[in-house]
Motif scaffolding. Structure first.
Motif, PDB file in Angstrom:
ATOM      1  N   ILE A  61       1.974  -8.814 -14.609  1.00  0.00           N
ATOM      2  CA  ILE A  61       2.263  -7.789 -13.611  1.00  0.00           C
ATOM      3  C   ILE A  61       1.221  -6.682 -13.653  1.00  0.00           C
ATOM      4  N   VAL A  62       0.971  -6.121 -14.819  1.00  0.00           N
ATOM      5  CA  VAL A  62      -0.003  -5.035 -14.932  1.00  0.00           C
ATOM      6  C   VAL A  62      -1.422  -5.551 -14.732  1.00  0.00           C
ATOM      7  N   GLU A  63      -1.798  -6.566 -15.489  1.00  0.00           N
ATOM      8  CA  GLU A  63      -3.182  -7.041 -15.467  1.00  0.00           C
ATOM      9  C   GLU A  63      -3.531  -7.871 -14.230  1.00  0.00           C
ATOM     10  N   ARG A  64      -2.535  -8.310 -13.493  1.00  0.00           N
ATOM     11  CA  ARG A  64      -2.791  -9.117 -12.290  1.00  0.00           C
ATOM     12  C   ARG A  64      -2.150  -8.469 -11.070  1.00  0.00           C
ATOM     13  N   GLN A  65      -2.053  -7.157 -11.102  1.00  0.00           N
ATOM     14  CA  GLN A  65      -1.395  -6.421 -10.038  1.00  0.00           C
ATOM     15  C   GLN A  65      -2.024  -6.690  -8.664  1.00  0.00           C
ATOM     16  N   HIS A  66      -3.309  -6.976  -8.661  1.00  0.00           N
ATOM     17  CA  HIS A  66      -3.987  -7.254  -7.394  1.00  0.00           C
ATOM     18  C   HIS A  66      -3.432  -8.504  -6.691  1.00  0.00           C
ATOM     19  N   LEU A  67      -2.725  -9.342  -7.418  1.00  0.00           N
ATOM     20  CA  LEU A  67      -2.151 -10.555  -6.830  1.00  0.00           C
ATOM     21  C   LEU A  67      -0.709 -10.368  -6.363  1.00  0.00           C
ATOM     22  N   LEU A  68      -0.064  -9.298  -6.806  1.00  0.00           N
ATOM     23  CA  LEU A  68       1.337  -9.076  -6.471  1.00  0.00           C
ATOM     24  C   LEU A  68       1.526  -8.769  -4.999  1.00  0.00           C
ATOM     25  N   ARG A  69       2.540  -9.321  -4.413  1.00  0.00           N
ATOM     26  CA  ARG A  69       2.909  -9.009  -3.030  1.00  0.00           C
ATOM     27  C   ARG A  69       4.208  -8.221  -2.982  1.00  0.00           C
ATOM     28  N   LYS A  70       4.896  -8.178  -4.116  1.00  0.00           N
ATOM     29  CA  LYS A  70       6.079  -7.357  -4.276  1.00  0.00           C
ATOM     30  C   LYS A  70       6.021  -6.810  -5.698  1.00  0.00           C
ATOM     31  N   VAL A  71       6.023  -5.493  -5.796  1.00  0.00           N
ATOM     32  CA  VAL A  71       5.872  -4.828  -7.094  1.00  0.00           C
ATOM     33  C   VAL A  71       7.252  -4.418  -7.589  1.00  0.00           C
ATOM     34  N   PRO A  72       7.549  -4.671  -8.866  1.00  0.00           N
ATOM     35  CA  PRO A  72       8.846  -4.268  -9.397  1.00  0.00           C
ATOM     36  C   PRO A  72       8.935  -2.752  -9.541  1.00  0.00           C
ATOM     37  N   ASN A  73      10.134  -2.248  -9.532  1.00  0.00           N
ATOM     38  CA  ASN A  73      10.368  -0.815  -9.667  1.00  0.00           C
ATOM     39  C   ASN A  73      11.091  -0.545 -10.987  1.00  0.00           C
ATOM     40  N   TYR A  74      10.392  -0.817 -12.087  1.00  0.00           N
ATOM     41  CA  TYR A  74      10.955  -0.500 -13.410  1.00  0.00           C
ATOM     42  C   TYR A  74       9.873  -0.019 -14.319  1.00  0.00           C
TER      43      TYR A  74
END
Length: 74
Positions: A61-74
């Motif tokens: 999640i952190v290191e591949r954030q550029h690939l996320l299409r939905k980011v968690p909210n925690y």
């Protein structure tokens, strides 16, 4: 192609619930990518809560954030 890997805290999924999840994901993926259901693979990978930060959150999640299409909210 394509492959989906869902990581989650261990929970007992009823066989019917799991099959419904797989069916709905397969349908969404085949619609989006215009591919046959025969080429879709789906993995369900339980990850213990105490390992989540190191095994999932930081590397995927952190290191591949550029690939996320939905980011968690925690």
């Amino acid at each position: 192609m394509p492959h989906i890997n869902i990581k989650f805290f261990p929970v007992d999924l009823h066989r019917d619930t799991e099959q419904q999840l797989v069916d709905e994901l397969t349908e969404a993926v085949t619609t989006a990518f215009g591919c046959s259901p025969n080429v879709v693979s789906i993995a369900l990978e339980p990850v213990e809560e105490q390992r989540w930060q190191a095994q999932v959150y930081q590397p995927e999640i952190v290191e591949r954030q550029h690939l996320l299409r939905k980011v968690p909210n925690y």
